[in-house]
Each structure stands twice: as structure tokens, then as C-alpha cells.
Design a protein around this motif. Sequence first.
Motif, mmCIF file in Angstrom:
data_model
loop_
_atom_site.group_PDB
_atom_site.id
_atom_site.type_symbol
_atom_site.label_atom_id
_atom_site.label_comp_id
_atom_site.label_asym_id
_atom_site.label_seq_id
_atom_site.Cartn_x
_atom_site.Cartn_y
_atom_site.Cartn_z
ATOM 1 N N ALA A 1 -37.972 27.543 36.528
ATOM 2 C CA ALA A 1 -36.711 26.796 36.544
ATOM 3 C C ALA A 1 -35.659 27.601 37.301
ATOM 4 N N LYS A 2 -34.854 26.924 38.108
ATOM 5 C CA LYS A 2 -33.838 27.627 38.896
ATOM 6 C C LYS A 2 -32.714 26.649 39.256
ATOM 7 N N SER B 1 -32.673 19.469 39.688
ATOM 8 C CA SER B 1 -32.694 20.892 40.048
ATOM 9 C C SER B 1 -32.329 21.064 41.507
ATOM 10 N N GLU B 2 -31.462 22.020 41.757
ATOM 11 C CA GLU B 2 -31.103 22.374 43.125
ATOM 12 C C GLU B 2 -31.814 23.634 43.582
ATOM 13 N N GLY B 3 -32.402 24.351 42.643
ATOM 14 C CA GLY B 3 -33.007 25.631 43.006
ATOM 15 C C GLY B 3 -34.509 25.595 43.181
ATOM 16 N N VAL B 4 -35.194 24.660 42.514
ATOM 17 C CA VAL B 4 -36.648 24.551 42.641
ATOM 18 C C VAL B 4 -36.975 23.879 43.971
ATOM 19 N N ALA C 1 -44.940 21.419 43.053
ATOM 20 C CA ALA C 1 -45.562 20.414 42.191
ATOM 21 C C ALA C 1 -44.760 20.175 40.922
ATOM 22 N N ALA C 2 -43.955 21.169 40.533
ATOM 23 C CA ALA C 2 -43.152 21.050 39.313
ATOM 24 C C ALA C 2 -41.724 20.600 39.608
ATOM 25 N N TRP C 3 -41.445 20.215 40.868
ATOM 26 C CA TRP C 3 -40.121 19.694 41.201
ATOM 27 C C TRP C 3 -40.086 18.185 40.963
ATOM 28 N N VAL D 1 -28.990 10.504 14.918
ATOM 29 C CA VAL D 1 -30.259 11.047 15.401
ATOM 30 C C VAL D 1 -30.015 11.602 16.799
ATOM 31 N N ALA D 2 -30.561 12.774 17.053
ATOM 32 C CA ALA D 2 -30.315 13.434 18.341
ATOM 33 C C ALA D 2 -31.589 14.020 18.910
ATOM 34 N N GLY D 3 -31.739 13.871 20.234
ATOM 35 C CA GLY D 3 -32.823 14.520 20.964
ATOM 36 C C GLY D 3 -32.291 15.717 21.709
ATOM 37 N N ASN D 4 -33.060 16.814 21.680
ATOM 38 C CA ASN D 4 -32.625 18.063 22.303
ATOM 39 C C ASN D 4 -33.779 18.640 23.121
ATOM 40 N N MET D 5 -33.516 18.898 24.374
ATOM 41 C CA MET D 5 -34.562 19.488 25.211
ATOM 42 C C MET D 5 -33.945 20.213 26.393
ATOM 43 N N ARG D 6 -34.605 21.283 26.766
ATOM 44 C CA ARG D 6 -34.158 22.024 27.943
ATOM 45 C C ARG D 6 -34.596 21.299 29.213
ATOM 46 N N ASN D 7 -33.811 21.454 30.241
ATOM 47 C CA ASN D 7 -34.183 20.961 31.565
ATOM 48 C C ASN D 7 -35.183 21.958 32.145
ATOM 49 N N PHE D 8 -36.459 21.654 31.999
ATOM 50 C CA PHE D 8 -37.490 22.622 32.377
ATOM 51 C C PHE D 8 -38.138 22.300 33.723
ATOM 52 N N ILE D 9 -37.438 21.566 34.574
ATOM 53 C CA ILE D 9 -37.953 21.290 35.921
ATOM 54 C C ILE D 9 -38.313 22.619 36.596
ATOM 55 N N GLY D 10 -39.471 22.657 37.217
ATOM 56 C CA GLY D 10 -39.969 23.881 37.849
ATOM 57 C C GLY D 10 -40.798 24.749 36.930
ATOM 58 N N GLN D 11 -40.819 24.408 35.670
ATOM 59 C CA GLN D 11 -41.425 25.246 34.637
ATOM 60 C C GLN D 11 -42.579 24.479 33.997
ATOM 61 N N ASP D 12 -43.738 24.463 34.676
ATOM 62 C CA ASP D 12 -44.867 23.672 34.191
ATOM 63 C C ASP D 12 -45.938 24.510 33.515
ATOM 64 N N GLY D 13 -45.677 25.804 33.350
ATOM 65 C CA GLY D 13 -46.643 26.689 32.725
ATOM 66 C C GLY D 13 -47.495 27.452 33.708
#
Length: 853
Positions: free
Chosen positions: A215-216, A235-238, A243-245, A187-199
Motif C-alpha cells: 500500500a502506498k 491509490s495514487e502511489g501503487v 495486479a493489486a492496483w 452498525v458500522a463497517g471498518n476496513m483499511r484501504n489495502f489497495i496494493g497489499q494482496d499478500g
Amino acid sequence: MKTRLLCFLVLACFIANAQPSEWPVLKHYDQQHLLNIALPLGGIGTGTVSLGGRGELRDWQIMNKPGIKFSTVTPGNDAPFFAIYVKPADKAAMTKGLMGPLHPSEYQHYEGRPVNHHGIPRFTAASFDAAYPFGQVNLSDNLLPVSVTIKGFNPFVPGNSDVSGIPIAVLKYEVTNMTNAPMEVAVAGNMRNFIGQDGSNYIRDWKGDVIPTGAKKNSNTYQAADGVKGIYMTSEGVAKTDAAWGTIALTTPDQEMVTYRRSGTKNEWENTVLDLWDDFSADGLFTDKAALVDDNPMASLGVKKTIPAKATATFTFYITWHFPNRLDWNGSRTFNYKGQVIGNYYTTKYANAWDVITKEAPNMPAYEKQTIDFVQAFLSSSIPTVVKEAALFNLSTLRSQTVFRIPSGHMLGWEGIMDEFGSCSGSCTHVWNYETATSSLFGDLSKTMRDVEFTYATRENGKMFNRVVLPLELNEKTDHVAAADGQMGTIMRFYRDWTLSGDKAFLTKYWPKVKAAMSYAWIEGGWDANADGVQEGRQHNTMDVNYFGPNPQMQFWYFGALKACYNMALAMNDKAFAEKCNQVFKKGSAWVDQHLFNGEYYEHKITAPKTFQFIDMNDTTVQIPKFQLGSGCLVDQLVGQYMAHVSGLGYLAKKENIQTTLQTVMKYNFKESFDYSFNNMRSFVMNQESGLIMASWPKGRLKVPFPYFAESMTGFEYAAAVGMLYEGQTEAGLKCISSIRSRFDGEKRNPFDEPECGHHYARAMASWSAILALSEFNYNAPEKTISITSKPGTYFWSNGYAWGTCTVEGKAATLKVLYGNITVSQLVMAGVGTAKTKEMSIGKNEQYTFQVK
């Protein structure tokens, strides 16, 4: 590098598969009722991600803002998902997404992307079992020789707000091998690192697709600590002030074969998911990719086991998060307003998302057991299932983005949340007045709300702002309207917090402000300027308008506050104020029964906005102010009486009039079907559905009544239904509650989201009061008295600090404490009598039987 499969198989022979834990179930949803199920997973004030009815992860709201329908990316195959690899003996391997089948409404789309994970193979059949905070997705398939139960929860332990406020989603995948031979399963979980990307930020491409941005230079690292392994996202770029960091961790406590990928291939023509799928499908193991090719790199974490024939193995994953930069709500109506950082309480408890999991993973088994103990005790109640469903499932609002806690620990709340924004800021008093879940289950949090209202929102002259600004200190320099219902109801809530806790220091500290808030009703030009118990003045209220003149909704809140202040004044030895409150109450109550009760229900006598003199409604030359109630029959006209019963304050008017009024509300306001109901505003009940309408007009409607008159909203419906239950009108009360919950059937609406002005609306937590009404439970800590029904059965009880069960058999009542401790010297059995004993403290796992003579 991949570890050799042979080594894995040898190791697996020596590792026992985890035994699945039994979770309680209250409600089952079949495959035709899964579309809109979204059970929030997250702590109080932390944000959440929801477990969908078919196993999908949806509504990612972990970054300090609402995100209904937000999947972290443009809808498609890139959204976070879990997958399973199955290798039966002597057969080819198969891989599928751990999700149930598509709904018939999810096929049409302009570019073949109608829903997330549209291109990922799914299980053939699905169903959902729930007993909040536990959600279980049951998956089976016509190809894969396994069945899977996806189990999601977050610890929820009444009386312990810290344990109930952990930023974690616990996901367990229980896989059963249906064959007669051992089987390799991963079983595997897959997700992007979406820090900085809150919509909040996005662009639109030429097709009109919304592409989230923000995201950056995000990166993923694989880390291991005692008992946990996984991907740590940073994240080093956000900007660290955004608020999304923050940070995210995807981890597992499993110690079997764990493989991972820190990144993927560049996402040209959706190649990231293709490469990931091929890698996992080959052997159920991942080959790490470290090179960062995207600002939001895809991370994967897999666990592989060998499951014996006909056996079940559990694959456990944790998602934790840490986003410290919550913004204020002062500019919430201005989309480009960035706001001031006020912070989060939960982020003061942990350094980052990895710190969350390393600290809390060892505690999860104990927290899970405590949560199970609570839910099982609650479900053991001899109360109709639909009432338990309404009360339990609406507790999810406490974990939604409706609620948050600032670093001081204060709990605050929107009225509800829109898809992307908070709805109606300020811990609005006239909305939060209705709910009783917080004080019943988390007394410490309820007290922080009273501190906000009386320390920060109430001026020295007693004026209480209907809404507070943030930071709290700014309330000294601002002003806001005082709501007649909100202010009086808050006094009643303060009384309830005091009686449930018995905290004399709490009463002593705030009594001057409580007294001032009560006295504010009598200021010149105020609600009841001449202190005769009749509110002739202008009364701002929860209908978002000003009522002019005495009306039942405001009057009964007023009477409840007067009775509460009478009791508190006596406790404070303020006899003069107690007597004044008592006299004003008696005069007002008598007047209302004589002048507002029309033989069927209580009416509104309208006054002129400038003079507050009564208007002759038969004079056609008189201009009637807009947005009034008049002779309408209001659904929650007895809301103050409802709260008086909950608080143990008794009747506020003649009992027979109260009972007749509730019968009339059922007669005129309940609609068996809404297929012939016109509504110019918002529709929460439609077509063949049933429910209580806000106001009926048996004597003729005003030309311009209050705005929401044709709507139906669950919080108001619960207030009326609970009133009926308290008056012994059980059939009618249960019919109203059943009509509500039938609308939230998983197909049409989310069972864990009752909206009004926004999702997860706070007022809907009035549903908890039905538990109090049917059990007749009340605890008066200053008097060390518990009250309970005389009806045989077992009943859940809680006072915000302790909880347990009370079993009634004849004239005997056995009080059992399952958490905390409670001090008692007598038990009152409704309609039977009182059992007195020496003052005693009953602690966890202790019980005492009271014998009423």
C-alpha cells in the motif's frame, strides 16, 4: 461534524424500518461447528471475500490471487470488521464486534494475538444457516438486548453469467430490539484501504510476524450518489500496472443517519482501533478524520437508527471492488515471476468500484429475488438433503479464485488454489472433465471453455493440449502433453454442450477440430493406433502418470467420446466417420467386457512402454513399469460411463458388468473408518471418518502403484457415487455422498471448500451430477426432448440457459419454467413412456403438463 442526536431522533420517527427478507435455509450449523466455515461472497471470475461462520470477514481474495487466511493486515485487531452500538432506553450504551465467540483452539499465541479481533468484545452465542449463495450468522448475547442476523450473499442466477459475475459482497445486518422500548442502534463497517497489499509482498519483524506491504499513498473519499453513500478507496502511489492496483468501495443504500471516517489516528501502539472504538462507542456516530496518517488508512462507515420495541431493522452494506490487472499463469510456479497482464472480463463492465455500486445497487433487490427463486426451486426438489447440500455448496467453486474470466469473456480455471497461489494451471482437461455444474447452469461459460480447448488447445492433427497457456494466442507457438482421459472427456463435454443448447452453428464451427481430436487416438504410436477400440498405447491421465495398456478409466472415456462423435457425425451428415466411430466402439466395448472384466470389476492389462505388447504379469523376470493400476479396483474406473449417463449416451459396456463393478467398488473401496488405513501421500479422510479410497487391491498390490492409490478425493468419490445412483444402487450412492459431506461439518473443514490439489477443487463440482442422476433429467435440444424420472415428486431442472421445476404425478409431468425458455416436442418418462406434442416454446412463469400414455 456530527449531526445532532435530536435531529436524528426526529428524523427516525418518520422513517420506517426495512422489513427483513426471508432467505431459504438448507443446512444449520450450531456453535460447535463454525470454526472453518467461510462462504465466498463475490461473482464468477471476480474474486471473493468470505463470510465466516461467526460473522467475521475472512479470506480476502479480491486482488487477482488466492488469499486463504489473508486478512489484509498482520493478524490482530486491525483486520476489517463490523461493530454494533446499542443504547437501550435509560441505560448505558454498549458496543461489540458483530462476531460470535472465540473457539477453544484460538487462545494460545506467543504475544496474545491468537486471532483477528482478539481484543474486540464479541457476542456470546452464534450459529450459521446456509443455502448457497446465502449465508446467515445468528448472534445473541447475554448483555446486549438485541439479536442480530448477519446475511451475506452475491447474486447467483443460472443462465445469467453477468448478473452472477458482479464484484460485490452484500451484507445485511438484521437487528431485533428485544426490549419493550425504542432503542438507538448503529452498525458500522471498518476496513483499511489495502489497495496494493494482496499478500504477495511482506516483511517480517523481529517477532517473526508477517507484515503485508505494498500500500502506498492510498486515500479514502466520502461520496454519495442516487440511493447509495459511502467510502471510495483509491491509490495514487501503487503502480497502475500492479495486479493489486484498483479500487474498493464500502457503501450503504440506507438513507438514515450515515456517518463516516475517512482515516484514523496514527497507528502507534494500536491507537487507530482505540480511537475508532472510542469515537463509535460514544454515541454510535463517527467524527470524520481526513488527514492521511498511514499508507493504508482505516475507513469507517456507520448507519444509525431507532428501532421500535420488539421490532427488527435492517442495516445494509455493500463492498465492491475493481482490480483490472490479472496476470497470466505461465510462471505460477516461480514465486518471483511477475507475469504478463491479461486482464479481467468483469473490469470491462465497470470503470471502477464506485461505478459497480452506482450501476448495480438499484438492481440488487431484483437480483436477490431471482437468486431466492433459484435456490427455492432447487430446494423444492424431492431429493435427499445431503445430495442438495453437496451439489449446491460446491457451486461456490465457480466464484472462488479457482475460476476467472479474461476480457474476451472466456472462462478459465486452475485445478484449485493453494493458500496464496493457483494450483495447476491451464484449465486442465482431465480435472474439469468431471464437473457438470458449469454446463448445467451457465451454458455460455461452458461454451467458452470448449472454444479454448478446440480453437486454441487443439492442433490441426487433433492433438489437444492438456493445459493452455496465456495469452491464448501463445498456444500456437507452444506444445504440451495430450491426456487420453482429458481429450476424450472434452469431446463428451462438447457433445453435452451441443445437446443442451441445440446450437447447430456451434457444432458446425467446431466439428472439424472435434473430429480431428477423435481421430488423434488412431495416429501411429497413439492410444489406439490400430483403431480396434483397445488402447494399448501410452496414456497420460489424471493420476499424473502414464498408463500403459487398456484400463477401464481411459477405455470408458474413449467409448463415450466414440458414441458422442457417432451422434455428432450423423448430425453433420458425415456418415463415413459415424460408421467408423460406431465400429471402433463396438469392437472395443466387446473386448473390454471379455478381457478386462474379471467377474467383479474391470482391470488394467499392462503393456510394455516401448512395444505396447502385453506383459506377462506372472513372469518374474519382466520389469513392470512404475505407477500403474494393474489388477487394482479403481474408484472411478467407470467415470466415462458416469458421463455417458449424464450426457444421454446410454451404456458403454454390458449393463450387468457396469452394475457389478459399482457394487464391487463399494465392497472393496468404501471404508467405514480410516483409523487403520496407511497413506503415504495426502490425507483427505482421517481417523474415524469414512469414504471411498482411490484403489483397493483384492488380488494384491503392485510394488509401485500410481501415486494417489491410498488417498480419498471427493471428485472421484462423487463420480463413483453418481454411477451407483444411475444404476439404482441408491443406498450405496447416498452413503458415499453422506460420508463426504459429514467430513465438511464446519468444525473440521469448510462446507464450501472441497480440496484436492488445492482449495475449491474443480473436480468436486461433479457433485452436481447427483441431481441429474436422481431426477433422471436430460435435455436433448436437437431432438427437443426432455427426459425425467417416473418417481413421484418435484425436481429441479436446468440446461444452462433455462431452469425450473418438473412435478411428476402418476403418468403426468408438469414442466414449469422459472427462467429463460425451452423448446420441447416430447417428454420421456423413465420406464413409463413418451408424451409427444407439437413443438412449443415454454417461457418464464409458463408451464405445460405432459400426459404419458
